[in-house]
Design an enzyme around this catalytic site. Structure first.
Site, PDB file in Angstrom:
ATOM      1  CB  SER A 110      -0.914   0.012   1.235  1.00  0.00           C
ATOM      2  OG  SER A 110      -1.509   1.282   1.414  1.00  0.00           O
ATOM      3  CE1 TYR A 145      -4.506  -2.347   4.379  1.00  0.00           C
ATOM      4  CE2 TYR A 145      -3.476  -0.193   4.108  1.00  0.00           C
ATOM      5  CZ  TYR A 145      -4.048  -1.330   3.562  1.00  0.00           C
ATOM      6  OH  TYR A 145      -4.143  -1.460   2.202  1.00  0.00           O
TER       7      TYR A 145
END
Length: 263
Positions: free
Chosen positions: A153, A167
């Site tokens: 990401s 995350y």
């Protein structure tokens, strides 16, 4: 006499290959499966939602590709091994792994319990590691190379105002894992390992953020291109890393983020 140049279409061709896509029941995983199938690969889909997997499988089958759907929780090593084993048994040797399964929790860190943080790490990082091992062991035993594309990401490269400690940590850890596995496997085993770092795309994971007009506007304002990404805009980067077009690329992280990480 000059060296011959391979036709670009042939470099990206995955005909005769088998690709595994985890997290293949929704979001970007569906787009990754479509992209690989359109390039000629047969597809093994893994995800926790079995019914939705079957819907995606039918769509891939309509493209003329063989497809297998296996309920898979990547936080379970047994499930990871089973997905690879079933893919080999039903479709033949596997050549590409897209480590896409992921989860997220948006909660301030001081309110986050250790079990919440661990739940994200278990799927996003440990699950990716377990899938990579299951895939690599088959490739090594079969005596051929392969390509692993870990879906990280942009939050592994740059910060955000949204509280997502688990995350962000898991996706940053995935970049370190990518580099280490590339060093271990690329030269000796012929398995290239790279990471794809998407920015903000409309998907199931980003839906809660995009539902807030102010938050959505903040995201687009920070992005150099001034908009969110369309899932199909990941196709070229994925195929580059998965196919022979990227045969000299390993240990790399490719950001497809509209310029988000420029900040």
């Amino acid at each position: 006499m000059t060296d011959q140049v391979a036709a670009p279409a042939r470099l990206f061709d995955l005909s005769g290959k088998v690709a595994i896509v985890t997290g293949g029941s929704s979001g970007l995983g569906i787009q990754f499966a479509r992209t690989l199938a359109a390039a000629g690969a047969d597809i093994a889909l893994g995800a926790r939602r079995a019914e939705q997997l079957q819907v995606v499988a039918e769509e891939i089958r309509a493209l003329g590709r063989r497809v297998l759907a296996v309920r898979t929780d990547v936080s379970s090593r047994a499930d990871c091994d089973d997905l690879v084993a079933q893919a080999v048994a039903e479709l033949g040797d596997v050549h590409v792994l897209v480590n896409n399964a992921g989860t997220s929790r948006t909660v301030p860190a001081h309110r986050e319990g250790p079990e919440d943080f661990t739940a994200v790490i278990d799927v996003n990082l440990i699950g990716a590691h377990q899938m990579a091992l299951a895939f690599a062991r088959h490739c090594i035993a079969a005596g051929h190379g392969g390509s692993i594309v870990n879906i990280s990401s942009v939050l592994a490269l740059s910060g955000t105002t949204t509280p997502q400690a688990g995350y962000a940590a898991s996706k940053a850890g995935l970049l370190g894992l990518t580099r280490d596995l590339a060093m271990q496997w690329s030269g000796r085993k012929g398995i290239r390992v790279n990471a794809l770092a998407p920015g903000y795309f409309a998907s199931e994971l980003t839906q809660p953020l995009l539902a807030d007009p102010a938050q959505a506007a903040a995201l687009t304002d920070r992005t150099a291109l001034g908009r969110l990404g369309n899932p199909e805009e990941l196709a070229g980067a994925l195929l580059l890393l998965a196919s022979d077009a990227g045969s000299y690329i390993t240990g790399a992280t490719l950001a497809v983020d509209g310029g988000w990480s420029l900040h």
